[in-house]
Design a protein around this motif. Structure first.
Motif, PDB file in Angstrom:
ATOM      1  N   ILE A  87       0.542  -1.357   0.007  1.00 17.62           N
ATOM      2  CA  ILE A  87       0.090   0.273  -0.012  1.00 17.62           C
ATOM      3  C   ILE A  87       0.923   1.173   0.033  1.00 17.62           C
ATOM      4  O   ILE A  87       0.092   1.990  -0.421  1.00 17.62           O
ATOM      5  N   THR A  88       2.139   1.282   1.017  1.00 18.86           N
ATOM      6  CA  THR A  88       2.840   1.967   0.721  1.00 18.86           C
ATOM      7  C   THR A  88       3.494   2.616  -0.554  1.00 18.86           C
ATOM      8  O   THR A  88       4.826   3.682  -0.489  1.00 18.86           O
ATOM      9  N   GLU A  89       3.814   1.999  -1.322  1.00 17.41           N
ATOM     10  CA  GLU A  89       4.478   1.703  -2.179  1.00 17.41           C
ATOM     11  C   GLU A  89       3.947   2.540  -3.475  1.00 17.41           C
ATOM     12  O   GLU A  89       4.275   2.764  -4.856  1.00 17.41           O
ATOM     13  N   THR A  90       2.527   2.632  -3.738  1.00 16.63           N
ATOM     14  CA  THR A  90       1.589   3.397  -5.032  1.00 16.63           C
ATOM     15  C   THR A  90       1.517   4.709  -3.967  1.00 16.63           C
ATOM     16  O   THR A  90       1.011   5.180  -3.284  1.00 16.63           O
ATOM     17  N   CYS A  91       0.998   5.255  -5.407  1.00 16.86           N
ATOM     18  CA  CYS A  91       0.495   6.590  -5.228  1.00 16.86           C
ATOM     19  C   CYS A  91      -1.235   6.766  -5.137  1.00 16.86           C
ATOM     20  O   CYS A  91      -1.473   8.156  -5.124  1.00 16.86           O
ATOM     21  N   SER A  92      -1.553   5.834  -5.710  1.00 16.59           N
ATOM     22  CA  SER A  92      -3.217   6.285  -6.179  1.00 16.59           C
ATOM     23  C   SER A  92      -3.865   5.633  -5.078  1.00 16.59           C
ATOM     24  O   SER A  92      -3.580   4.088  -5.012  1.00 16.59           O
ATOM     25  N   PRO A  93      -5.090   6.556  -4.864  1.00 18.76           N
ATOM     26  CA  PRO A  93      -5.855   5.947  -4.583  1.00 18.76           C
ATOM     27  C   PRO A  93      -6.468   4.410  -4.594  1.00 18.76           C
ATOM     28  O   PRO A  93      -7.187   4.174  -3.775  1.00 18.76           O
ATOM     29  N   VAL A  94      -6.612   4.449  -5.526  1.00 19.64           N
ATOM     30  CA  VAL A  94      -7.485   3.355  -6.348  1.00 19.64           C
ATOM     31  C   VAL A  94      -6.515   2.037  -5.957  1.00 19.64           C
ATOM     32  O   VAL A  94      -7.124   1.154  -5.812  1.00 19.64           O
ATOM     33  N   THR A  95      -5.502   2.837  -6.134  1.00 19.42           N
ATOM     34  CA  THR A  95      -4.354   1.224  -6.291  1.00 19.42           C
ATOM     35  C   THR A  95      -4.657   0.676  -4.995  1.00 19.42           C
ATOM     36  O   THR A  95      -4.612  -0.253  -4.821  1.00 19.42           O
ATOM     37  N   LYS A  96      -4.497   2.067  -3.657  1.00 19.57           N
ATOM     38  CA  LYS A  96      -4.446   1.621  -2.626  1.00 19.57           C
ATOM     39  C   LYS A  96      -5.477   1.299  -2.143  1.00 19.57           C
ATOM     40  O   LYS A  96      -4.881   0.138  -0.876  1.00 19.57           O
ATOM     41  N   PHE A  97      -6.414   1.127  -2.436  1.00 23.74           N
ATOM     42  CA  PHE A  97      -7.976   0.767  -2.184  1.00 23.74           C
ATOM     43  C   PHE A  97      -7.981  -0.726  -2.509  1.00 23.74           C
ATOM     44  O   PHE A  97      -8.173  -1.498  -1.908  1.00 23.74           O
ATOM     45  N   LYS A  98      -7.703  -0.912  -3.590  1.00 24.36           N
ATOM     46  CA  LYS A  98      -7.104  -3.024  -4.302  1.00 24.36           C
ATOM     47  C   LYS A  98      -6.477  -2.624  -3.308  1.00 24.36           C
ATOM     48  O   LYS A  98      -7.020  -4.200  -3.072  1.00 24.36           O
ATOM     49  N   LEU A  99      -5.388  -2.605  -3.137  1.00 23.93           N
ATOM     50  CA  LEU A  99      -4.819  -3.427  -2.540  1.00 23.93           C
ATOM     51  C   LEU A  99      -5.166  -3.866  -0.457  1.00 23.93           C
ATOM     52  O   LEU A  99      -5.242  -4.892  -0.350  1.00 23.93           O
ATOM     53  N   LEU A 100      -6.139  -2.577  -0.152  1.00 22.40           N
ATOM     54  CA  LEU A 100      -6.204  -3.043   1.051  1.00 22.40           C
ATOM     55  C   LEU A 100      -7.370  -4.050   1.138  1.00 22.40           C
ATOM     56  O   LEU A 100      -7.381  -4.697   1.796  1.00 22.40           O
ATOM     57  N   ILE A 101      -7.872  -4.094  -0.278  1.00 22.78           N
ATOM     58  CA  ILE A 101      -8.817  -4.916   0.109  1.00 22.78           C
ATOM     59  C   ILE A 101      -8.570  -6.739   0.348  1.00 22.78           C
ATOM     60  O   ILE A 101      -8.336  -7.892   0.399  1.00 22.78           O
ATOM     61  N   SER A 102      -7.135  -6.285  -1.543  1.00 27.00           N
ATOM     62  CA  SER A 102      -6.498  -7.526  -1.264  1.00 27.00           C
ATOM     63  C   SER A 102      -5.664  -7.939  -0.265  1.00 27.00           C
ATOM     64  O   SER A 102      -5.805  -9.761   0.060  1.00 27.00           O
ATOM     65  N   PHE A 103      -5.120  -7.549   0.720  1.00 22.37           N
ATOM     66  CA  PHE A 103      -5.078  -7.729   1.683  1.00 22.37           C
ATOM     67  C   PHE A 103      -5.920  -8.627   3.335  1.00 22.37           C
ATOM     68  O   PHE A 103      -5.619  -9.619   4.108  1.00 22.37           O
ATOM     69  N   LEU A 104      -6.866  -8.255   2.686  1.00 24.86           N
ATOM     70  CA  LEU A 104      -7.697  -8.934   3.979  1.00 24.86           C
ATOM     71  C   LEU A 104      -8.328 -10.346   3.047  1.00 24.86           C
ATOM     72  O   LEU A 104      -8.216 -11.261   3.940  1.00 24.86           O
ATOM     73  N   GLU A 105      -8.372 -10.406   1.487  1.00 26.47           N
ATOM     74  CA  GLU A 105      -7.808 -11.252   1.570  1.00 26.47           C
ATOM     75  C   GLU A 105      -6.777 -12.382   0.965  1.00 26.47           C
ATOM     76  O   GLU A 105      -6.895 -13.355   1.216  1.00 26.47           O
ATOM     77  N   THR A 106      -5.826 -11.417   1.521  1.00 28.39           N
ATOM     78  CA  THR A 106      -4.429 -12.351   1.845  1.00 28.39           C
ATOM     79  C   THR A 106      -4.389 -13.030   3.232  1.00 28.39           C
ATOM     80  O   THR A 106      -3.767 -14.022   2.880  1.00 28.39           O
ATOM     81  N   ILE A 107      -5.628 -12.282   4.201  1.00 32.49           N
ATOM     82  CA  ILE A 107      -4.912 -12.962   5.448  1.00 32.49           C
ATOM     83  C   ILE A 107      -6.212 -14.414   5.689  1.00 32.49           C
ATOM     84  O   ILE A 107      -5.401 -15.387   5.254  1.00 32.49           O
ATOM     85  N   CYS A 108      -7.148 -14.096   4.921  1.00 28.08           N
ATOM     86  CA  CYS A 108      -7.948 -15.744   4.361  1.00 28.08           C
ATOM     87  C   CYS A 108      -7.104 -16.260   3.674  1.00 28.08           C
ATOM     88  O   CYS A 108      -7.293 -17.156   3.806  1.00 28.08           O
ATOM     89  N   SER A 109      -6.093 -15.750   2.711  1.00 26.02           N
ATOM     90  CA  SER A 109      -5.540 -17.137   1.117  1.00 26.02           C
ATOM     91  C   SER A 109      -4.512 -18.059   2.500  1.00 26.02           C
ATOM     92  O   SER A 109      -4.310 -18.577   2.629  1.00 26.02           O
ATOM     93  N   CYS A 110      -3.635 -17.152   3.524  1.00 30.06           N
ATOM     94  CA  CYS A 110      -2.725 -17.343   4.802  1.00 30.06           C
ATOM     95  C   CYS A 110      -3.382 -18.472   5.742  1.00 30.06           C
ATOM     96  O   CYS A 110      -2.563 -19.654   5.446  1.00 30.06           O
ATOM     97  N   VAL A 111      -5.077 -18.344   6.115  1.00 26.92           N
ATOM     98  CA  VAL A 111      -5.320 -19.376   6.619  1.00 26.92           C
ATOM     99  C   VAL A 111      -5.915 -20.235   6.154  1.00 26.92           C
ATOM    100  O   VAL A 111      -5.132 -21.708   6.631  1.00 26.92           O
ATOM    101  N   LYS A 112      -5.916 -20.108   4.867  1.00 23.50           N
ATOM    102  CA  LYS A 112      -6.127 -21.307   4.131  1.00 23.50           C
ATOM    103  C   LYS A 112      -5.159 -22.098   3.608  1.00 23.50           C
ATOM    104  O   LYS A 112      -5.247 -23.393   3.566  1.00 23.50           O
ATOM    105  N   HIS A 113      -4.066 -21.212   3.581  1.00 21.56           N
ATOM    106  CA  HIS A 113      -2.481 -22.172   3.049  1.00 21.56           C
ATOM    107  C   HIS A 113      -2.097 -22.860   3.721  1.00 21.56           C
ATOM    108  O   HIS A 113      -1.945 -24.042   4.018  1.00 21.56           O
ATOM    109  N   PHE A 114      -2.326 -22.277   5.053  1.00 19.53           N
ATOM    110  CA  PHE A 114      -2.192 -23.015   6.352  1.00 19.53           C
ATOM    111  C   PHE A 114      -2.611 -24.438   6.615  1.00 19.53           C
ATOM    112  O   PHE A 114      -2.043 -25.022   6.919  1.00 19.53           O
ATOM    113  N   TYR A 115      -3.773 -24.452   6.494  1.00 17.89           N
ATOM    114  CA  TYR A 115      -4.552 -25.778   7.098  1.00 17.89           C
ATOM    115  C   TYR A 115      -4.766 -26.857   5.675  1.00 17.89           C
ATOM    116  O   TYR A 115      -4.904 -27.775   6.159  1.00 17.89           O
ATOM    117  N   LEU A 116      -4.195 -26.360   4.732  1.00 18.30           N
ATOM    118  CA  LEU A 116      -4.241 -27.310   3.634  1.00 18.30           C
ATOM    119  C   LEU A 116      -3.289 -27.656   3.769  1.00 18.30           C
ATOM    120  O   LEU A 116      -2.707 -29.207   4.200  1.00 18.30           O
TER     121      LEU A 116
END
Length: 178
Positions: free
Chosen positions: A90-119
């Protein structure tokens, strides 16, 4: 916008419009994002001081010392590394649009991390999917842990800027949780 759509018909679709919006957002914010964030840092100095102190005291703490994280999500440091990297992007881009997408992706990544761990732990795809469906009550404490581990107090300013730059209609559902 209509002029741009007429000049460049490839942008006159949902995907093209998003690309155009992202590019324009980046070009618009690039020249003054750093001074803007410095202003946010100055205005939020008290919050940053509190957060820096918290990070100093707890930045290296084990996940088990974060009391609101349920035991089934206390996976240790390694499983959440992808989420830390996603947050720092999020800190690597200037675009609020991209930052927003990255923030949503961050939450999805948490879920993916949990899923991957349990798999990897031997759960079936269905069981891993069930356990990785996190609600806000689980995402918030895990997010606090990850933000703390990221050790980047400036994230407060980045997130405040993002909140201020986001239209209120976009603050519902998954986007609002982010």
């Amino acid at each position: 916008m209509n002029v741009l759509y007429n000049l460049y018909p490839m942008f006159n679709c949902e995907e093209g419009g998003v690309i155009l919006q992202t590019k324009l957002s980046d070009l618009f914010y690039r020249p003054f994002l750093a001074p803007l964030l410095e202003t946010y840092n100055f205005l939020k100095e008290e919050d940053l001081t509190v957060f820096r102190k918290y990070v100093t005291e707890h930045g290296q703490d084990d996940i088990t010392s974060f009391p609101n994280i349920k035991q089934k999500y206390q996976l240790g440091d390694d499983p959440y590394q992808a989420a830390i990297a996603s947050l720092l992007a999020i800190t690597e881009t200037c675009s609020p649009v991209t930052k927003f997408k990255l923030l949503i992706s961050f939450l999805e990544t948490i879920c993916s991390c949990v899923k991957h761990f349990y798999l990897q732990s031997g759960l079936s795809e269905e069981e891993a999917n069930d356990i990785s469906c996190l609600g806000a009550d689980d995402l918030m404490p895990i997010s606090i842990y990850i933000i703390t581990r990221a050790s980047k107090p400036e994230l407060i300013s980045e997130l405040q800027f993002l909140y201020d730059a986001t239209h209120e209609d976009d603050l519902n559902g998954q986007e609002g949780t982010a």
